[in-house]
Scaffold this active site. Structure first.
Site, PDB file in Angstrom:
ATOM      1  N   GLY A  33      56.653  44.878  21.501  1.00 53.18           N
ATOM      2  CA  GLY A  33      56.231  44.047  22.640  1.00 53.18           C
ATOM      3  C   GLY A  33      55.078  44.646  23.427  1.00 53.18           C
ATOM      4  O   GLY A  33      54.500  43.978  24.283  1.00 53.18           O
ATOM      5  N   GLU A  34      54.754  45.921  23.189  1.00 52.91           N
ATOM      6  CA  GLU A  34      53.588  46.485  23.892  1.00 52.91           C
ATOM      7  C   GLU A  34      52.325  45.802  23.365  1.00 52.91           C
ATOM      8  O   GLU A  34      52.306  45.277  22.250  1.00 52.91           O
ATOM      9  CB  GLU A  34      53.517  48.005  23.665  1.00 52.91           C
ATOM     10  CG  GLU A  34      54.614  48.739  24.418  1.00 52.91           C
ATOM     11  CD  GLU A  34      54.420  50.250  24.424  1.00 52.91           C
ATOM     12  OE1 GLU A  34      53.485  50.744  23.763  1.00 52.91           O
ATOM     13  OE2 GLU A  34      55.216  50.927  25.092  1.00 52.91           O
ATOM     14  N   ASP A 173      58.911  15.322  42.859  1.00 53.67           N
ATOM     15  CA  ASP A 173      59.582  15.867  44.045  1.00 53.67           C
ATOM     16  C   ASP A 173      58.646  15.788  45.245  1.00 53.67           C
ATOM     17  O   ASP A 173      57.442  15.544  45.104  1.00 53.67           O
ATOM     18  CB  ASP A 173      60.062  17.308  43.816  1.00 53.67           C
ATOM     19  CG  ASP A 173      58.961  18.247  43.345  1.00 53.67           C
ATOM     20  OD1 ASP A 173      57.814  18.087  43.797  1.00 53.67           O
ATOM     21  OD2 ASP A 173      59.241  19.139  42.532  1.00 53.67           O
ATOM     22  N   LYS A 197      63.822  16.062  45.117  1.00 50.15           N
ATOM     23  CA  LYS A 197      64.478  16.931  44.128  1.00 50.15           C
ATOM     24  C   LYS A 197      65.143  18.106  44.834  1.00 50.15           C
ATOM     25  O   LYS A 197      64.612  18.642  45.790  1.00 50.15           O
ATOM     26  CB  LYS A 197      63.424  17.451  43.151  1.00 50.15           C
ATOM     27  CG  LYS A 197      63.949  18.392  42.079  1.00 50.15           C
ATOM     28  CD  LYS A 197      62.826  18.888  41.165  1.00 50.15           C
ATOM     29  CE  LYS A 197      62.158  20.128  41.722  1.00 50.15           C
ATOM     30  NZ  LYS A 197      61.099  20.672  40.870  1.00 50.15           N
ATOM     31  N   ARG A 199      66.846  21.868  43.755  1.00 51.64           N
ATOM     32  CA  ARG A 199      67.112  22.797  42.659  1.00 51.64           C
ATOM     33  C   ARG A 199      68.075  23.864  43.176  1.00 51.64           C
ATOM     34  O   ARG A 199      67.844  24.459  44.224  1.00 51.64           O
ATOM     35  CB  ARG A 199      65.809  23.453  42.193  1.00 51.64           C
ATOM     36  CG  ARG A 199      65.955  24.221  40.882  1.00 51.64           C
ATOM     37  CD  ARG A 199      64.738  25.075  40.589  1.00 51.64           C
ATOM     38  NE  ARG A 199      63.556  24.338  40.178  1.00 51.64           N
ATOM     39  CZ  ARG A 199      63.219  24.103  38.914  1.00 51.64           C
ATOM     40  NH1 ARG A 199      63.997  24.514  37.933  1.00 51.64           N
ATOM     41  NH2 ARG A 199      62.102  23.454  38.635  1.00 51.64           N
TER      42      ARG A 199
HETATM   43  C1  R5P Z   1      57.930  22.811  41.233  1.00 51.69           C
HETATM   44  O1  R5P Z   1      57.786  22.932  42.429  1.00 51.69           O
HETATM   45  C2  R5P Z   1      56.802  22.505  40.320  1.00 51.69           C
HETATM   46  O2  R5P Z   1      55.839  21.709  40.920  1.00 51.69           O
HETATM   47  C3  R5P Z   1      57.298  21.870  39.039  1.00 51.69           C
HETATM   48  O3  R5P Z   1      57.873  20.631  39.356  1.00 51.69           O
HETATM   49  C4  R5P Z   1      58.324  22.747  38.390  1.00 51.69           C
HETATM   50  O4  R5P Z   1      57.827  24.051  38.272  1.00 51.69           O
HETATM   51  C5  R5P Z   1      58.714  22.239  37.043  1.00 51.69           C
HETATM   52  O5  R5P Z   1      59.661  23.102  36.504  1.00 51.69           O
HETATM   53  P1  R5P Z   1      60.638  22.643  35.368  1.00 51.69           P
HETATM   54  O6  R5P Z   1      59.816  22.056  34.271  1.00 51.69           O
HETATM   55  O7  R5P Z   1      61.323  23.909  34.955  1.00 51.69           O
HETATM   56  O8  R5P Z   1      61.596  21.664  35.959  1.00 51.69           O
END
Ligand code: R5P
Length: 299
Positions: A33-34, A173, A197, A199
């Site tokens: 991996g280096e 989002d 959204k 998370r």
């Molecule tokens: C989040 O704030 C970004 O704008 C993207 O919506 C996000 O990074 C997408 O990540 P993923 O594809 O893992 O849902």
């Protein structure tokens, strides 16, 4: 003047537009991996202004990429005694960690900026940097000039060749509303909006809440900056399908694309349009024009 990086389509176009030669970089990765990114032809680099231009590989490792960039900048500065060093980093790794979300986390985006400066970059150009909590890309740098160019301009150029019926742009989002507005403005589309959204910061699980909009029979462009796991885009695509969209196009700048992401998106999208900020053969749009303009302004 030299463009230092792989002799790929992106760098060939860049060097042609700005009138520079390519000094090719061979990106060697050892079995453990280096890495050892080697500039194959070094003659002429002493005292020459250079544009280091390397892109991360889709599904690749941001840490490997960052090490390649840092080692090459330092090599140019210390061993090869280049003149001005402009680093083109089309996808800026760790930009999303622009805040300490939970106690004990690092402020990674700022650390990356500082490492680039310490390695010897005089200027850094990136594309559609994930700026939500900081106002400007320059805010994370102390000395180097920082330029953030639009990746949606190239995407809009591709989309203008599509016949779209009653189009509307949606961000997956709330934070992405800026992307939806930017793409809508570039396309001359009046209507745009955003879903909501959440998370889970521990598990990464994504919950998307749809908003009320009439999408029946319409073509919907879902605009986002990054697609990584694909979870955000997949939820948005499923949402617009449920709301009766005629066609759903996933339009995003950076195809980070963790394993499996693109298959899940293609199962729901009529088309995927992303930019070439990351090495991925599926990209239809290019940001080279905007990057070249920024280089010209910095020289
Ligand atoms: C989040 O704030 C970004 O704008 C993207 O919506 C996000 O990074 C997408 O990540 P993923 O594809 O893992 O849902």
């Amino acid at each position: 003047m030299h463009v230092v990086g792989p002799a790929d389509d992106f760098n060939r176009s860049l060097s042609e537009i700005i009138g520079a030669k390519i000094a090719e970089v061979e990106r060697r990765v050892f079995p453990d991996g280096e890495i050892c990114p080697r500039i194959v032809e070094t003659s002429g680099l002493n005292g020459s202004n250079v544009i280091l231009s390397m892109r991360m590989k889709s599904g690749g490792n941001p840490n490997t990429y960052l090490s390649e960039v840092l080692f090459t900048i330092r090599n140019l500065r210390e061993e090869l005694k280049a003149g001005k060093i402009i680093a083109v980093i089309p996808y800026f790794p760790y930009a999303r960690q622009d805040e300490i979300f939970r106690p004990g986390e690092p402020l990674s985006s700022r650390y990356v900026a500082e490492m680039l400066e310490e390695a010897g970059a005089d200027a850094v150009i990136s594309v559609t940097v994930h700026l939500h909590r900081i106002k400007s890309f320059s805010d994370i740098f102390s000395r180097a000039k920082a330029v953030n160019v639009s990746g949606f301009s190239g995407i809009a150029r591709v989309l203008k060749n599509r016949e779209l019926k009653d189009p509307v742009v949606i961000a997956p989002d709330g934070e992405g509303i800026a992307w939806a507005k930017e793409l809508a403005d570039l396309m001359g589309i009046k209507e745009y909006g955003a879903f909501k959204k959440e998370r889970d910061l521990n598990t990464g699980e994504i919950r998307t809440q749809l908003v009320e909009m009439d999408l029946r029979g319409r073509d919907v462009l879902i605009a986002d900056d990054i697609v990584s796991t694909g979870g955000t885009m997949v939820n948005a695509l499923a949402g617009v399908r449920k709301m009766g969209a005629r066609r759903a196009i996933a339009a995003f700048v950076h195809p980070v694309l963790a394993p499996g992401a693109i298959d899940r998106i293609l199962a729901l999208a009529d088309e995927v349009i992303s930019s070439d900020t990351i090495e991925w053969p599926g990209s239809k749009a290019t940001a080279v024009r905007e990057v070249a303009d920024a280089v010209k302004e910095l020289l």
